[in-house]
Design a protein around this motif. Structure first.
Motif, short mmCIF file in Angstrom:
data_model
loop_
_atom_site.label_atom_id
_atom_site.label_comp_id
_atom_site.label_asym_id
_atom_site.label_seq_id
_atom_site.Cartn_x
_atom_site.Cartn_y
_atom_site.Cartn_z
N ALA A 199 0.83 -1.21 0.00
CA ALA A 199 0.00 0.00 0.00
C ALA A 199 0.86 1.25 0.00
CB ALA A 199 -0.92 -0.01 1.22
N GLU A 200 1.96 1.24 0.76
CA GLU A 200 2.86 2.40 0.82
C GLU A 200 3.59 2.58 -0.51
OE1 GLU A 200 4.11 2.56 5.55
OE2 GLU A 200 5.00 1.04 4.25
N LEU A 201 4.00 1.48 -1.12
CA LEU A 201 4.70 1.56 -2.40
C LEU A 201 3.80 2.08 -3.51
CD1 LEU A 201 6.77 -1.74 -2.29
CD2 LEU A 201 7.73 0.54 -2.59
N ALA A 202 2.50 1.81 -3.40
CA ALA A 202 1.56 2.23 -4.43
C ALA A 202 1.33 3.74 -4.41
CB ALA A 202 0.24 1.49 -4.28
N VAL A 203 1.70 4.40 -3.32
CA VAL A 203 1.52 5.85 -3.21
C VAL A 203 2.78 6.55 -3.71
CG1 VAL A 203 1.11 7.77 -1.63
CG2 VAL A 203 -0.01 5.57 -1.23
N PRO A 204 2.67 7.43 -4.71
CA PRO A 204 3.86 8.13 -5.20
C PRO A 204 4.50 8.97 -4.11
CG PRO A 204 2.00 8.42 -6.69
CD PRO A 204 1.46 7.79 -5.45
N PRO A 205 5.83 9.18 -4.15
CA PRO A 205 6.49 10.01 -3.14
C PRO A 205 6.06 11.47 -3.25
CG PRO A 205 8.02 9.44 -4.90
CD PRO A 205 6.77 8.66 -5.15
N GLU A 206 6.31 12.23 -2.23
CA GLU A 206 5.92 13.65 -2.18
C GLU A 206 6.50 14.41 -3.38
OE1 GLU A 206 6.45 17.50 0.80
OE2 GLU A 206 7.11 15.50 1.43
N GLY A 207 5.63 15.15 -4.04
CA GLY A 207 6.08 15.98 -5.16
C GLY A 207 6.20 15.26 -6.48
N TYR A 208 5.85 13.99 -6.53
CA TYR A 208 5.99 13.21 -7.78
C TYR A 208 5.19 13.88 -8.89
CZ TYR A 208 6.33 9.14 -10.85
OH TYR A 208 6.59 8.31 -11.90
#
Length: 457
Positions: free
Chosen positions: A160-169
């Motif tokens: 679930a965490e990997l599926a969320v793009p990093p900040e500012g992506y």
């Protein structure tokens, strides 16, 4: 200045990394640069035909130490299953003394690498610059391998965490689905002794004097800018760095076989040199091609659990049913020459970065079946961001059915298909940019200028 400008190349021991490093070396050699190319002993024979400037590009073989758990004689990623790559990278790390001796003897201006995160510890005291050269897409680096991707070594990232793009992506379209995030989870796994993949790459990028990526601004400009901001470093772009057109002709048997079909009617499929399907997946793929009713040419390694030849793994009755309109070949083929054949109209591939550029430079419709982490990220770029390809729909377990494969191929190939017309138009526009006069040489010229400036700092 180029004649006095020594360069060392030290790529990861995989064909998909060594080959683009060598293509790039050829471009630098054209400018007069002298290059020492470090590689495993057995890889020399594999790569020597790509060395277009042997008077300037010198192969320097490394003795690859044995690591417990690796098969005897294993030197490259092609020699081992993907599950043992974490041991092969230990072997790479244990060549450090050899690499250090070569660098001290050669005294290059710059060393290019992608996996040896310890190289700056050797080069910095000697006043030598290090460039981390990424032969994978910028969109993938930006989503998986940037400091904004918070990472606790003791607590690996969840799907679930990997599926969320990093900040500012910088993209709302290049996002991961659950089974894709699962494929990306390898970044938190051990990749060497006491280090995981994420730490290895981000350390190399942080510690290097510069970052270089095998891409162009027209395709991935926003991602390159994001990476530059994340690492507070200038990102140098080489452009696609494609191999020079070959003077060799397509093997006569394949030229004759393809020549019996109308223009743009044959579907060609290849998944690269490393990935091997399981027998049930292999059979589902073949049945999907049969279902299309189209002529096809499939070049894949024999599957796991299916015997030593592709024929042993065929579904029952398959060979008789597709006789005359289908070929399944279990060995190497001249992929670029097949893609250039006028009868080939569709390229079904795994979207490795090399195949991604080859498909963009072709006139074929593009259908994507990614398997591994970077291939999935390349696919997101091609199918969602650029809209130049169709991706085969997956089931929850991450695999696809023969029906979904057939549907994707037909949606790309049928003349009245809305999806097919959209990707055909976008693909043609992208290719027009890539083949425009001076496009490729312009990137290399700018790269050389940036490289010279980096050395002067």
């Amino acid at each position: 200045m180029a004649s006095n400008f020594q360069i060392v190349m030290f790529p990861w021991f995989a064909v998909g990394h060594m080959t683009p490093f060598l293509h790039f070396s050829n471009k630098l050699a054209e400018k007069g640069y002298s290059i020492t190319f470090l590689l495993p002993n057995k890889a020399q024979k594999q790569l020597q035909h790509f060395n277009l400037h042997p008077h300037l590009i010198t192969f320097h073989p490394l003795t690859i130490p044995h690591v417990d758990g690796l098969p005897d004689g294993a030197e490259t990623a092609s020699d081992v299953p993907i599950s043992l790559n974490h041991l092969l990278v230990i072997a790479l790390d244990r060549t450090r003394d050899q690499v250090e001796a070569i660098i001290k003897a050669k005294r290059p201006k710059i060393v290019f690498n992608d996996m040896a995160h310890w190289l700056p510890q050797i080069t910095r005291p000697l006043g030598i610059k290090t460039i981390h050269y990424s032969a994978v897409c910028a969109a993938g680096i930006a989503i998986a391998l940037v400091p904004a991707r918070s990472f606790d070594k003791e607590k690996p990232l969840t799907e679930a965490e990997l599926a969320v793009p990093p900040e500012g992506y910088p993209s709302n379209t290049v996002v991961l689905r659950s089974h894709e995030a699962r494929a990306l989870s390898f970044i938190s796994l051990p990749f060497g002794e006491g280090i995981n993949f994420f730490e290895r790459i981000t350390t190399s990028m942080n510690e290097s004097d510069g970052l270089a990526i095998r891409t162009c601004r027209e395709i991935e400009g926003t991602f390159c800018d994001y990476i530059a901001g994340q690492y507070n470093k200038k990102v140098l772009l080489t452009g696609p760095v494609l191999p020079e057109p070959t003077k060799i002709s397509l093997e006569e048997r394949w030229a004759n076989w393809l020549g019996q079909f109308p223009p743009h009617s044959v579907v060609f499929c290849s998944f690269g040199s490393q990935y091997i399907l399981e027998k049930d997946q292999f059979q589902e793929l073949l049945l999907g091609f049969e279902l299309t009713g189209l002529p096809f040419f499939i070049a894949l390694k024999p599957p796991n659990g299916g015997g030593s030849t592709v024929e042993e793994a065929f579904p029952e009755g398959f060979e008789e049913r597709i006789k005359g309109r289908g070929v399944v070949w279990g060995r190497w083929v001249q992929q670029l020459l097949i893609l250039e054949h006028p009868s080939v109209g569709c390229f079904v591939n795994h979207c490795g970065f090399g195949s991604m550029w080859e498909s963009l430079m072709s006139d074929c419709q593009i259908v994507l079946v990614p398997h591994l982490g970077d291939q999935i990220l390349n696919t997101r770029l091609m199918a969602d961001e650029l809209k130049v390809a169709v991706e085969v729909e997956r089931e929850e377990n991450g695999w696809f059915s023969k029906e979904s494969l057939c549907k994707a191929i037909k949606s790309a190939m049928e003349k009245d298909s809305e999806v097919g017309n959209i990707i055909r138009k976008n693909h043609a526009k992208s290719k027009e940019t890539l083949v425009s006069p001076g496009f490729m040489t312009g990137y290399i010229d700018k790269f050389v200028q940036d490289m010279q400036e980096l050395v002067m700092i």
